[in-house]
Every structure is written in structure tokens, then in C-alpha cells.
Design a protein around this motif. Sequence first.
Motif, PDB file in Angstrom:
ATOM      1  N   ASN A   1      13.764   8.516  25.152  1.00 44.41           N
ATOM      2  CA  ASN A   1      12.363   8.065  25.148  1.00 44.41           C
ATOM      3  C   ASN A   1      12.259   6.539  25.079  1.00 44.41           C
ATOM      4  O   ASN A   1      11.449   6.003  24.332  1.00 44.41           O
ATOM      5  N   LEU A   2      13.102   5.866  25.854  1.00 51.13           N
ATOM      6  CA  LEU A   2      13.110   4.408  25.889  1.00 51.13           C
ATOM      7  C   LEU A   2      12.583   3.896  27.217  1.00 51.13           C
ATOM      8  O   LEU A   2      12.865   4.478  28.266  1.00 51.13           O
ATOM      9  N   THR A   3      11.854   2.809  27.158  1.00 53.46           N
ATOM     10  CA  THR A   3      11.481   2.104  28.379  1.00 53.46           C
ATOM     11  C   THR A   3      12.622   1.173  28.736  1.00 53.46           C
ATOM     12  O   THR A   3      13.530   0.916  27.923  1.00 53.46           O
ATOM     13  N   GLN A   4      12.585   0.645  29.940  1.00 50.37           N
ATOM     14  CA  GLN A   4      13.589  -0.360  30.317  1.00 50.37           C
ATOM     15  C   GLN A   4      13.512  -1.551  29.372  1.00 50.37           C
ATOM     16  O   GLN A   4      14.554  -2.096  28.976  1.00 50.37           O
ATOM     17  N   LYS A   5      12.315  -1.945  28.995  1.00 46.14           N
ATOM     18  CA  LYS A   5      12.137  -3.087  28.099  1.00 46.14           C
ATOM     19  C   LYS A   5      12.779  -2.810  26.739  1.00 46.14           C
ATOM     20  O   LYS A   5      13.463  -3.684  26.178  1.00 46.14           O
ATOM     21  N   GLU A   6      12.571  -1.612  26.213  1.00 47.35           N
ATOM     22  CA  GLU A   6      13.164  -1.269  24.916  1.00 47.35           C
ATOM     23  C   GLU A   6      14.687  -1.245  24.990  1.00 47.35           C
ATOM     24  O   GLU A   6      15.366  -1.726  24.069  1.00 47.35           O
ATOM     25  N   LEU A   7      15.228  -0.713  26.090  1.00 46.31           N
ATOM     26  CA  LEU A   7      16.677  -0.708  26.262  1.00 46.31           C
ATOM     27  C   LEU A   7      17.197  -2.139  26.379  1.00 46.31           C
ATOM     28  O   LEU A   7      18.244  -2.471  25.822  1.00 46.31           O
ATOM     29  N   ALA A   8      16.451  -2.984  27.059  1.00 48.61           N
ATOM     30  CA  ALA A   8      16.836  -4.393  27.187  1.00 48.61           C
ATOM     31  C   ALA A   8      16.907  -5.052  25.812  1.00 48.61           C
ATOM     32  O   ALA A   8      17.858  -5.793  25.517  1.00 48.61           O
ATOM     33  N   GLU A   9      15.929  -4.783  24.974  1.00 45.30           N
ATOM     34  CA  GLU A   9      15.913  -5.357  23.626  1.00 45.30           C
ATOM     35  C   GLU A   9      17.097  -4.874  22.802  1.00 45.30           C
ATOM     36  O   GLU A   9      17.678  -5.633  22.035  1.00 45.30           O
ATOM     37  N   ARG A  10      17.479  -3.630  22.976  1.00 47.51           N
ATOM     38  CA  ARG A  10      18.607  -3.065  22.218  1.00 47.51           C
ATOM     39  C   ARG A  10      19.957  -3.606  22.692  1.00 47.51           C
ATOM     40  O   ARG A  10      20.906  -3.636  21.917  1.00 47.51           O
ATOM     41  N   THR A  11      20.051  -3.956  23.968  1.00 53.74           N
ATOM     42  CA  THR A  11      21.347  -4.322  24.545  1.00 53.74           C
ATOM     43  C   THR A  11      21.522  -5.809  24.805  1.00 53.74           C
ATOM     44  O   THR A  11      22.643  -6.268  25.001  1.00 53.74           O
TER      45      THR A  11
ATOM     46  N   ALA B   1      25.593   2.104  26.934  1.00 53.06           N
ATOM     47  CA  ALA B   1      25.868   3.293  26.126  1.00 53.06           C
ATOM     48  C   ALA B   1      25.609   3.005  24.652  1.00 53.06           C
ATOM     49  O   ALA B   1      24.988   3.812  23.949  1.00 53.06           O
ATOM     50  N   GLU B   2      26.046   1.851  24.186  1.00 53.98           N
ATOM     51  CA  GLU B   2      25.822   1.477  22.792  1.00 53.98           C
ATOM     52  C   GLU B   2      24.324   1.371  22.501  1.00 53.98           C
ATOM     53  O   GLU B   2      23.841   1.863  21.481  1.00 53.98           O
ATOM     54  N   GLY B   3      23.585   0.739  23.403  1.00 56.19           N
ATOM     55  CA  GLY B   3      22.143   0.607  23.233  1.00 56.19           C
ATOM     56  C   GLY B   3      21.419   1.939  23.266  1.00 56.19           C
ATOM     57  O   GLY B   3      20.339   2.084  22.692  1.00 56.19           O
ATOM     58  N   LEU B   4      22.011   2.909  23.934  1.00 58.76           N
ATOM     59  CA  LEU B   4      21.441   4.253  24.012  1.00 58.76           C
ATOM     60  C   LEU B   4      21.933   5.145  22.869  1.00 58.76           C
ATOM     61  O   LEU B   4      21.556   6.307  22.777  1.00 58.76           O
ATOM     62  N   ASP B   5      22.807   4.584  22.018  1.00 56.64           N
ATOM     63  CA  ASP B   5      23.445   5.343  20.942  1.00 56.64           C
ATOM     64  C   ASP B   5      24.198   6.535  21.522  1.00 56.64           C
ATOM     65  O   ASP B   5      24.078   7.667  21.061  1.00 56.64           O
ATOM     66  N   MET B   6      24.966   6.241  22.564  1.00 55.87           N
ATOM     67  CA  MET B   6      25.755   7.255  23.257  1.00 55.87           C
ATOM     68  C   MET B   6      27.176   6.736  23.462  1.00 55.87           C
ATOM     69  O   MET B   6      27.449   5.556  23.250  1.00 55.87           O
ATOM     70  N   VAL B   7      28.038   7.617  23.894  1.00 57.19           N
ATOM     71  CA  VAL B   7      29.415   7.272  24.218  1.00 57.19           C
ATOM     72  C   VAL B   7      29.554   7.299  25.732  1.00 57.19           C
ATOM     73  O   VAL B   7      29.068   8.231  26.384  1.00 57.19           O
ATOM     74  N   LEU B   8      30.205   6.283  26.293  1.00 57.96           N
ATOM     75  CA  LEU B   8      30.461   6.246  27.731  1.00 57.96           C
ATOM     76  C   LEU B   8      31.689   7.098  28.025  1.00 57.96           C
ATOM     77  O   LEU B   8      32.731   6.961  27.384  1.00 57.96           O
TER      78      LEU B   8
END
Length: 95
Positions: A42-52, A78-85
Motif C-alpha cells: 500500500n505504498l505510493t511511488q513517493k512513499e517508496l522513494a522516501e523510504r529508499t 527490497a529493503e524499502g519494501l521490507d522484503m527480501v530480494l
Amino acid sequence: MRKYDDFLNEQLQDEAFKKEYENMQPEFDVIRALVEARISRNLTQKELAERTGIHQADISKLENGTRNPSVNLLKRLAEGLDMVLKIEFIPKSKA
């Protein structure tokens, strides 16, 4: 989206088109995985940008296929998504 599927199936009858389409499949898979992962969080591109720390415009380019990501960039995403690549090599099927 029946019309697109019909068009694609028609185009895939052309061997040159089919070969190029299949050659591009890994890029399509990366794009699809990135978009699906972002949406599932449930992230926007902007939110993912802020996380990464990756510019939103660059995330957009990745998602629309005008930029190919490095493995390091995929790891940051992947880190910004709290996932593993996870990257796999899969044997070609004998079709």
C-alpha cells in the motif's frame, strides 16, 4: 482487457516478434514484481522513494521500463519494501 490479449496472441504468431517478446520477459518480470510488491505494501511511488532515498522519478522509470535496475538498486528497493530480494535461474523448459 480482452482486446490486448487478443492483439498480443495475434502478434505472437510472428516468430520475430515472439523471439523479441520472450527476450524481454525478464525485464517485464522485474517491472511486474516491483509494482506488485509496492502495491501489496500500500505504498505510493513517493512513499517508496522516501523510504529508499531513490527519487520518485527514478522509481517511475523503473516501473514503466525506461530504466533497468542494478542488483544494488533492487536490494535498496527490497529493503524499502521490507522484503527480501530473491533472484533465480530457472532451467529452460523443453517445449
